[in-house]
Design an enzyme around this catalytic site. Sequence first.
Site, PDB file in Angstrom:
ATOM      1  N   HIS A  88      49.337 -72.641  60.229  1.00  0.00           N
ATOM      2  CA  HIS A  88      49.912 -72.243  58.925  1.00  0.00           C
ATOM      3  C   HIS A  88      49.076 -72.735  57.760  1.00  0.00           C
ATOM      4  O   HIS A  88      49.410 -72.429  56.609  1.00  0.00           O
ATOM      5  CB  HIS A  88      51.342 -72.787  58.805  1.00  0.00           C
ATOM      6  CG  HIS A  88      52.268 -72.188  59.823  1.00  0.00           C
ATOM      7  ND1 HIS A  88      52.812 -70.929  59.717  1.00  0.00           N
ATOM      8  CD2 HIS A  88      52.706 -72.669  61.014  1.00  0.00           C
ATOM      9  CE1 HIS A  88      53.558 -70.659  60.777  1.00  0.00           C
ATOM     10  NE2 HIS A  88      53.514 -71.698  61.584  1.00  0.00           N
ATOM     11  N   MET A 125      55.328 -68.440  67.819  1.00  0.00           N
ATOM     12  CA  MET A 125      55.766 -69.694  67.155  1.00  0.00           C
ATOM     13  C   MET A 125      56.452 -70.541  68.210  1.00  0.00           C
ATOM     14  O   MET A 125      57.406 -70.090  68.855  1.00  0.00           O
ATOM     15  CB  MET A 125      56.726 -69.357  66.024  1.00  0.00           C
ATOM     16  CG  MET A 125      57.566 -70.539  65.542  1.00  0.00           C
ATOM     17  SD  MET A 125      56.589 -71.789  64.663  1.00  0.00           S
ATOM     18  CE  MET A 125      57.920 -72.945  64.260  1.00  0.00           C
ATOM     19  N   HIS A 364      36.209 -66.962  64.573  1.00  0.00           N
ATOM     20  CA  HIS A 364      36.312 -68.217  65.326  1.00  0.00           C
ATOM     21  C   HIS A 364      34.972 -68.573  65.951  1.00  0.00           C
ATOM     22  O   HIS A 364      34.092 -69.053  65.253  1.00  0.00           O
ATOM     23  CB  HIS A 364      37.433 -68.113  66.365  1.00  0.00           C
ATOM     24  CG  HIS A 364      37.775 -69.413  67.017  1.00  0.00           C
ATOM     25  ND1 HIS A 364      38.383 -70.455  66.340  1.00  0.00           N
ATOM     26  CD2 HIS A 364      37.578 -69.856  68.277  1.00  0.00           C
ATOM     27  CE1 HIS A 364      38.559 -71.456  67.184  1.00  0.00           C
ATOM     28  NE2 HIS A 364      38.076 -71.129  68.344  1.00  0.00           N
TER      29      HIS A 364
HETATM   30 FE1  DHE Z   1      36.817 -75.682  70.018  1.00  0.00          FE
HETATM   31  C1  DHE Z   1      33.640 -74.320  69.919  1.00  0.00           C
HETATM   32  C2  DHE Z   1      37.422 -74.574  66.857  1.00  0.00           C
HETATM   33  C3  DHE Z   1      40.129 -76.425  70.359  1.00  0.00           C
HETATM   34  C4  DHE Z   1      36.201 -76.964  73.107  1.00  0.00           C
HETATM   35  N1  DHE Z   1      35.737 -74.613  68.652  1.00  0.00           N
HETATM   36  C5  DHE Z   1      34.448 -74.167  68.812  1.00  0.00           C
HETATM   37  C6  DHE Z   1      34.021 -73.501  67.601  1.00  0.00           C
HETATM   38  C7  DHE Z   1      35.089 -73.598  66.716  1.00  0.00           C
HETATM   39  C8  DHE Z   1      36.167 -74.287  67.399  1.00  0.00           C
HETATM   40  C9  DHE Z   1      35.136 -73.051  65.303  1.00  0.00           C
HETATM   41  C10 DHE Z   1      32.648 -72.851  67.380  1.00  0.00           C
HETATM   42  C11 DHE Z   1      31.700 -73.936  66.912  1.00  0.00           C
HETATM   43  C12 DHE Z   1      30.301 -73.377  66.689  1.00  0.00           C
HETATM   44  O1  DHE Z   1      29.835 -72.581  67.542  1.00  0.00           O
HETATM   45  O2  DHE Z   1      29.701 -73.735  65.668  1.00  0.00           O
HETATM   46  N2  DHE Z   1      38.470 -75.523  68.839  1.00  0.00           N
HETATM   47  C13 DHE Z   1      38.498 -75.076  67.550  1.00  0.00           C
HETATM   48  C14 DHE Z   1      39.858 -75.163  67.007  1.00  0.00           C
HETATM   49  O3  DHE Z   1      40.228 -74.925  65.825  1.00  0.00           O
HETATM   50  C15 DHE Z   1      40.753 -75.437  68.137  1.00  0.00           C
HETATM   51  C16 DHE Z   1      41.437 -74.138  68.527  1.00  0.00           C
HETATM   52  C17 DHE Z   1      41.874 -76.435  67.886  1.00  0.00           C
HETATM   53  C18 DHE Z   1      41.448 -77.772  67.356  1.00  0.00           C
HETATM   54  O4  DHE Z   1      42.314 -78.547  66.967  1.00  0.00           O
HETATM   55  O5  DHE Z   1      40.275 -78.084  67.323  1.00  0.00           O
HETATM   56  C19 DHE Z   1      39.746 -75.861  69.193  1.00  0.00           C
HETATM   57  N3  DHE Z   1      37.942 -76.542  71.448  1.00  0.00           N
HETATM   58  C20 DHE Z   1      39.286 -76.772  71.382  1.00  0.00           C
HETATM   59  C21 DHE Z   1      39.763 -77.445  72.561  1.00  0.00           C
HETATM   60  O6  DHE Z   1      40.947 -77.822  72.788  1.00  0.00           O
HETATM   61  C22 DHE Z   1      38.641 -77.539  73.503  1.00  0.00           C
HETATM   62  C23 DHE Z   1      38.926 -76.604  74.705  1.00  0.00           C
HETATM   63  C24 DHE Z   1      38.427 -78.931  74.080  1.00  0.00           C
HETATM   64  C25 DHE Z   1      37.888 -79.914  73.096  1.00  0.00           C
HETATM   65  O7  DHE Z   1      36.861 -80.509  73.424  1.00  0.00           O
HETATM   66  O8  DHE Z   1      38.454 -80.026  72.004  1.00  0.00           O
HETATM   67  C26 DHE Z   1      37.487 -77.004  72.654  1.00  0.00           C
HETATM   68  N4  DHE Z   1      35.217 -75.631  71.261  1.00  0.00           N
HETATM   69  C27 DHE Z   1      35.144 -76.259  72.470  1.00  0.00           C
HETATM   70  C28 DHE Z   1      33.804 -76.107  73.022  1.00  0.00           C
HETATM   71  C29 DHE Z   1      33.083 -75.354  72.111  1.00  0.00           C
HETATM   72  C30 DHE Z   1      33.985 -75.063  71.020  1.00  0.00           C
HETATM   73  C31 DHE Z   1      33.336 -76.635  74.384  1.00  0.00           C
HETATM   74  C32 DHE Z   1      31.604 -74.956  72.191  1.00  0.00           C
HETATM   75  C33 DHE Z   1      31.420 -73.812  73.068  1.00  0.00           C
HETATM   76  C34 DHE Z   1      29.939 -73.470  73.163  1.00  0.00           C
HETATM   77  O9  DHE Z   1      29.547 -73.091  74.264  1.00  0.00           O
HETATM   78  O10 DHE Z   1      29.229 -73.602  72.161  1.00  0.00           O
END
Ligand code: DHE
Length: 587
Positions: A88, A125, A364
């Site tokens: 939100h 939600m 994203h």
């Molecule tokens: Fe991520 C990439 C945002 C939750 C593991 N994640 C990204 C990117 C964004 C993002 C914007 C791209 C970055 C880039 O390429 O510059 N992630 C978010 C969130 O907003 C979200 C949904 C919730 C939060 O609170 O952060 C979130 N992400 C997670 C997880 O719960 C994950 C599964 C486990 C963790 O480590 O937090 C997770 N996100 C990842 C990973 C990448 C990633 C492993 C990179 C993937 C890649 O191959 O580059």
Amino acid sequence: MTFRARPARTLLLSTAALVFGLLAAPVTAQEKPKDHADDPAAAYEPSMTTLAEIQVEIPGLKPDDPVMTQEEFQRATEIYFQRCAGCHGVLRNGATGKALTPDLTRANGFDYLKSFITYGSPAGMPNWGTSGDMTEADVDMMARYLLLEPPAPPEWGMPDMKASWKVIVAPEDRPTEKMNDLDIENLMSVTLRDAGQIALIDGGTYEIKEVIDTGYAVHISRISASGRYLFVIGRDAKVDMIDLWMEKPGVVATIKIGIEARSVETSKFEGYEDKYAIAGGYWPPQYVIMDGNTLEPLKIVSTRGNIYDEQIYHPEPRVASILSSHFKPEFIVNVKETGKILMVDYSDLKNLKTTEIEAERFLHDGGLDSTHRYFMVAANARNKIAVVDTKESKLTALIDTGGQTPHPGRGANFTHPVYGPVWATSHLGDETVALVGTDPEGHADYAWKIVDSFYALGGGSLFIKTHPNSQHLYVDATLNPDAEISASVAVFDIAKMGGDPAVDPEYTTLPIGEWAGIPDGQPRVVQPEFNKEGTEVWFSVWNAKDKESAIVVVDDKTLELKHVIKDPRLITPTGKFNVLNTQKDVY
Ligand code: DHE
């Protein structure tokens, strides 16, 4: 291109997968929706934040106003930032969930809010009350809280950044040649999320070479163009720059670029290698260009502005993925809430030129095609992929994937036997994999279209991966509610993919979680990552913080178990980043 009708269970999943809540009519008690914790996407709720530590005052009211005490307001703010802000918005202007500003919440009233928080809605939600995630008293408090003006967390500008900035080893004091015997190109930087650390694991010996403290709820790693420096960002917006040449690789510079962030990248265009680093903020909504050698903050640019289509102002458009163009001195900055892709020309920071591309809301994650010219990014809450030509800095296409909530990570590039070069994404909200044709020269009929869509293991997929030297496409199902599915991975044989959309390619199921041999907890398998040669695939077996996790290594040729890495230091391993593949954008 027709999409196959999905079996009923997928439709259920797809409905539930509308990841973020809409303020529709309240659900009455008898229609209690499925427990939100079952929804794959709900498990992916943004929840790790440092915003919750911010001390706040009740805006516009005297302390201890009858609506709530100062203590309640502080606690409600903490709950809001941890559980609600991701959908939100921090200022409650709406993001992928509806706006919750007082004009709207007061019009709906306390009873409506209380019921909505208790029962949730089938549109995604969460049912915070009936699921037991919130006590009745907390639900009551949150309903009152939403009637008040939201507190705005503080800004974070140059003085704050400079106060947090440290050069631990000055460039002139760093080694002029590699001082260790590590095969750096085959190192894996592994996110140990809840420990706030990364592990550097030797891709040849599977040995943990270093465990390095980084930011809170550390998120991703990126590698400098030269392959020497590792940049790591925590959700607390702390960026750490690690020198892999030092005898003992360690942090040489650090800075906090905001209060919340997710992405970091470095300049890769010829002549600008290692010159700049960039990081993007969730809060404050801004990106920061830094000196690539010291992390000195040089340029802060707010991303606040109008939503691309409705042309109304949004106060907190968060910076999602950031990538470096290989064709121009440009960073590709994806802004979630305005749906704009900013091509930021870093050749002259004092006269910063930015091309603002209208793409689609809720951008994203994404990655480049195999030529590195086109950038594909998911506008996940609108089930679209935006394709940007980084040579022309123009939007090439906006493609509906036909699935629910595409979540590619950086996606997967391979040559399909019929459609030629394609880029693949899996989906958070259903079990489909969508292939996008990426060869406008050699396969023009298929370019920038979904050329095939087929089933993988199950919904709740977060990452998909292959490698130029591999014949296999790996798809996880990390957030699937079924424990067995979330602990397994589907593997497709690319050579056996056909051209008949009515015939789904077969896949092999790898029981990665079982191979890890972890007796307790419910470990989920997340994010395939190849080693430098593309002969092995590493998977994180991600368990709760207080339980054993592991990394499982699979032989890409035989699809057999090759090795299991277990170590008490491996706490909640999630993202893994091979140095060479990340440096060269190989995926
Ligand atoms: Fe991520 C990439 C945002 C939750 C593991 N994640 C990204 C990117 C964004 C993002 C914007 C791209 C970055 C880039 O390429 O510059 N992630 C978010 C969130 O907003 C979200 C949904 C919730 C939060 O609170 O952060 C979130 N992400 C997670 C997880 O719960 C994950 C599964 C486990 C963790 O480590 O937090 C997770 N996100 C990842 C990973 C990448 C990633 C492993 C990179 C993937 C890649 O191959 O580059």
